[in-house]
Design a protein around this motif. Sequence first.
Motif, short mmCIF file in Angstrom:
data_model
loop_
_atom_site.label_atom_id
_atom_site.label_comp_id
_atom_site.label_asym_id
_atom_site.label_seq_id
_atom_site.Cartn_x
_atom_site.Cartn_y
_atom_site.Cartn_z
N UNK A 81 4.45 22.93 20.28
CA UNK A 81 4.35 21.49 20.24
C UNK A 81 3.62 21.08 21.55
N UNK A 82 4.02 20.01 21.93
CA UNK A 82 3.08 19.56 23.02
C UNK A 82 3.45 20.31 24.34
N UNK A 83 2.38 20.45 25.14
CA UNK A 83 2.53 21.04 26.45
C UNK A 83 3.35 20.25 27.40
N UNK A 84 4.30 20.80 27.99
CA UNK A 84 4.68 19.90 29.14
C UNK A 84 6.41 20.05 29.24
N UNK A 85 7.06 19.57 30.23
CA UNK A 85 8.41 19.63 30.19
C UNK A 85 8.93 18.37 29.76
N UNK A 86 9.94 18.46 29.19
CA UNK A 86 10.79 17.45 28.50
C UNK A 86 12.35 17.24 28.71
N UNK A 87 13.10 16.00 28.41
CA UNK A 87 14.40 16.18 28.45
C UNK A 87 14.66 16.67 27.09
N UNK A 88 15.80 17.35 26.88
CA UNK A 88 16.12 17.88 25.61
C UNK A 88 16.43 16.96 24.53
N UNK A 89 16.21 17.26 23.25
CA UNK A 89 16.67 16.45 22.06
C UNK A 89 15.67 16.47 20.96
N UNK A 90 15.58 15.35 20.02
CA UNK A 90 14.95 15.63 18.81
C UNK A 90 15.07 14.65 17.99
N UNK A 91 14.48 14.44 16.71
CA UNK A 91 14.40 13.50 15.72
C UNK A 91 15.68 13.26 15.19
N UNK A 92 15.76 11.97 14.94
CA UNK A 92 16.97 11.30 14.21
C UNK A 92 16.78 11.64 12.74
N UNK A 114 17.69 7.48 25.38
CA UNK A 114 17.99 8.53 26.24
C UNK A 114 19.38 8.11 26.85
N UNK A 115 20.13 9.34 26.97
CA UNK A 115 21.67 9.28 27.24
C UNK A 115 21.65 10.04 28.51
N UNK A 116 22.70 9.95 29.30
CA UNK A 116 23.05 10.72 30.45
C UNK A 116 24.21 11.45 29.79
N UNK A 117 24.25 12.81 30.08
CA UNK A 117 25.32 13.84 29.51
C UNK A 117 25.78 14.67 30.23
N UNK A 118 26.73 14.36 31.25
CA UNK A 118 27.39 15.52 32.22
C UNK A 118 27.82 16.52 31.43
N UNK A 119 27.69 17.65 31.97
CA UNK A 119 28.25 18.82 31.17
C UNK A 119 29.29 19.80 32.32
N UNK A 120 29.96 20.27 32.06
CA UNK A 120 31.02 21.42 32.77
C UNK A 120 30.09 22.24 33.63
N UNK A 121 30.35 22.43 34.77
CA UNK A 121 29.72 23.43 35.64
C UNK A 121 29.43 24.84 35.07
N UNK A 122 30.42 25.34 34.09
CA UNK A 122 30.53 26.80 33.68
C UNK A 122 29.36 26.37 32.47
N UNK A 136 18.57 13.79 26.07
CA UNK A 136 19.69 13.85 27.02
C UNK A 136 19.13 14.17 28.36
N UNK A 137 19.85 13.45 29.27
CA UNK A 137 19.59 13.63 30.88
C UNK A 137 20.90 14.70 31.25
N UNK A 138 20.76 15.83 30.88
CA UNK A 138 21.81 16.79 30.97
C UNK A 138 22.06 17.01 32.39
N UNK A 139 23.34 16.62 32.89
CA UNK A 139 23.58 16.68 34.23
C UNK A 139 24.85 17.76 34.81
N UNK A 140 24.46 18.59 35.62
CA UNK A 140 25.19 19.41 36.24
C UNK A 140 25.10 19.77 37.62
#
Length: 138
Positions: free
Chosen positions: A27-38, A82-90, A11-15
């Motif tokens: 696991x692997x070193x580095x930054x990621x978009x959160x998510x995981x295996x189906x 990959x999905x865009x996922x807006x979340x509430x500002x709170x 998810x591309x979590x957007x706020x």
Amino acid sequence: MADKNLHVAAAIIVRDNKVLAARREHGMEGWELPGGKLEPGESAEDACHREISEELGLTLGVLWPFTTVTHAYPEFTMEMDVFCAPVDPSAEPQLLDHAELAWLGRDELLSVGWLPADLDVVKSFGFAWADVFNDMHM
């Protein structure tokens, strides 16, 4: 482990005009978009909802399909929906499965060391930033 194929959802979590980046403790070193295996029989959208709830304690609403990428790592090949996922500002993500989280604005997207598959997505998202935010009415 060669020739192993993984199917994951992220998810591309957007706020507040920022995107959430996550770095795991293991696991692997580095930054990621959160998510995981189906899981078997699970759709990518359902996996994304489940993984974000398990990893960050966030409940996602509508997911906007963004892209699917395939990346060959030395140990496995990964297909990532990959999905865009807006979340509430709170909404506050929790560190349930990650060592660190960061909210990044457009000019900060490349300030962290992304994992290779995620880097391709982040670059394309950066180019489409205004269109994505306008289309999602954020």
